[in-house]
Structures are given as C-alpha cells and as structure tokens.
Design a protein around this motif. Structure first.
Motif: not given
Length: 203
Positions: A77-95
């Motif tokens: 449910d959370v936005e991808d960008q919010a996870l990216r802003d938390a410090g995850l790389s885009w690859r880790k967001v995808a994982y």
C-alpha cells in the motif's frame, strides 16, 4: 538453539573432527544467535544487503516510522517513493514489493516455512528476487533454528575453515561443504563455531 544444545553439539563435533577437538578448548563454545521469524525479517534482510549494520539500522528506523506494522499489505500500500525516501535503493524497493506481492498471492509464505524441509525452505526463499542461497541459509539457521545448515558462500566462514584445517588458502564453497560433511547433523553449530573461531582464533 540454547547454549546447552550448542555445548552438546560441540562435544559431538569434537569427537567427529580432530581439528575442532584441538580448537574448542582454546576459544570455547559459540553463543546462541536467534532472529525473529516472519515477513519483517525478510524485509529487514533486503534492507541490510550490501550496506553497514549502522546504515541498515537507520533505514529500518525510518521504515518503522513509515510502517509501524510491517506486513505484506502495508508494504504493497505504501508509495514506492516513500520507501525510496526512507533510504531503500530502487532495486531494494522492487525486491520489497516483490516479497510483499509473493506473500499476498500465496506463492510464498514466511510463516509456512516452518513446515518445510531444509531443502524445500531454501528453494522457497531463493525463488524470491533478491534472495540467494546464503540469505536463505542464514534465515534457516537463525530464524528457524535448523541444526544442520552450512552457509558455504560466507567468506568469513571459509576463511576460518581454512585456518582451522591449516590449509594454504580458504576453500571454495564446494570444497567447504565437502570438508564439513562429517559434521552432520550439527553443521549449524559448526558454522557458529567457525564464526566464533574467526573472531577469537588464538595466535
């Protein structure tokens, strides 16, 4: 595994392997190590890949603020960008999204791993994007407390095994697995001992 189980296993390993029998009195038994089971631990594993422990802890702190209840639906449910802003790389967001999607679709069940054999559980984990055999074996050792796992891809483990066996160089993963076959059914405890030996090897 509790300390009593580790000490019992170490006695068995010392009887099976003269090199352990020589080293065990010098460094003692390794301490128990346990991690939580479940989805959140898999998410944490993704975050921790290829970064320092301190950086991973900082990112997980921000993730916890973002998602106080860390479960598959919340991650979806959370936005991808919010996870990216938390410090995850885009690859880790995808994982992370892939992990959540697999959990929700039923193609993967973190809780269901407890009913699987070691090989079945490793196969289930490694089908996830971002999880190799080493990550799967570490989960089985520390979260599921399986007794006979040897994560041969671990560099420190192989360096310690090479020193213990007085080899000229560290063994390859394949060679390492062969060298510890006779440690069964206590290869997890043997692994704990090698990490312990790596840190406290006597001069």
């Amino acid at each position: 595994m509790i300390l009593e189980t580790i000490e019992y296993a170490m006695e068995a390993l010392a009887k099976a392997d003269s090199d352990i029998a020589r080293a065990y009195p010098l460094v003692g038994a390794p301490a128990p190590r346990q991690r939580d089971q479940g989805f959140a631990t898999f998410f944490n594993t993704i975050v921790s890949q290829q970064i320092s422990t301190e950086a991973a802890r900082a990112i997980m702190g921000r993730v916890t603020s973002l998602l106080p209840e860390l479960h598959a639906q919340a991650v979806m449910d959370v936005e991808d960008q919010a996870l990216r802003d938390a410090g995850l790389s885009w690859r880790k967001v995808a994982y992370a999204k892939g992990l959540a999607e697999a959990e929700l679709s039923g193609t993967f069940s973190a809780d269901g791993l407890t009913t699987l054999s070691d090989d079945e559980a490793i196969a289930a984990i490694t089908q996830l994007r971002g999880f190799g055999r080493w990550s799967a074996e570490i989960y089985l050792m520390f979260s599921l407390q399986r007794a006979d796992i040897f994560p041969a891809d671990d560099l420190a483990l192989r360096v310690a095994l090479g020193r213990l066996k007085k080899l000229e160089d560290k063994p390859t993963p394949k060679q390492a697995r062969q060298l510890v076959e006779h440690w069964a059914p206590w290869r997890s405890v043997g692994s704990l001992f090698l990490w312990h030996y790596y840190r406290g090897e006597p001069l």
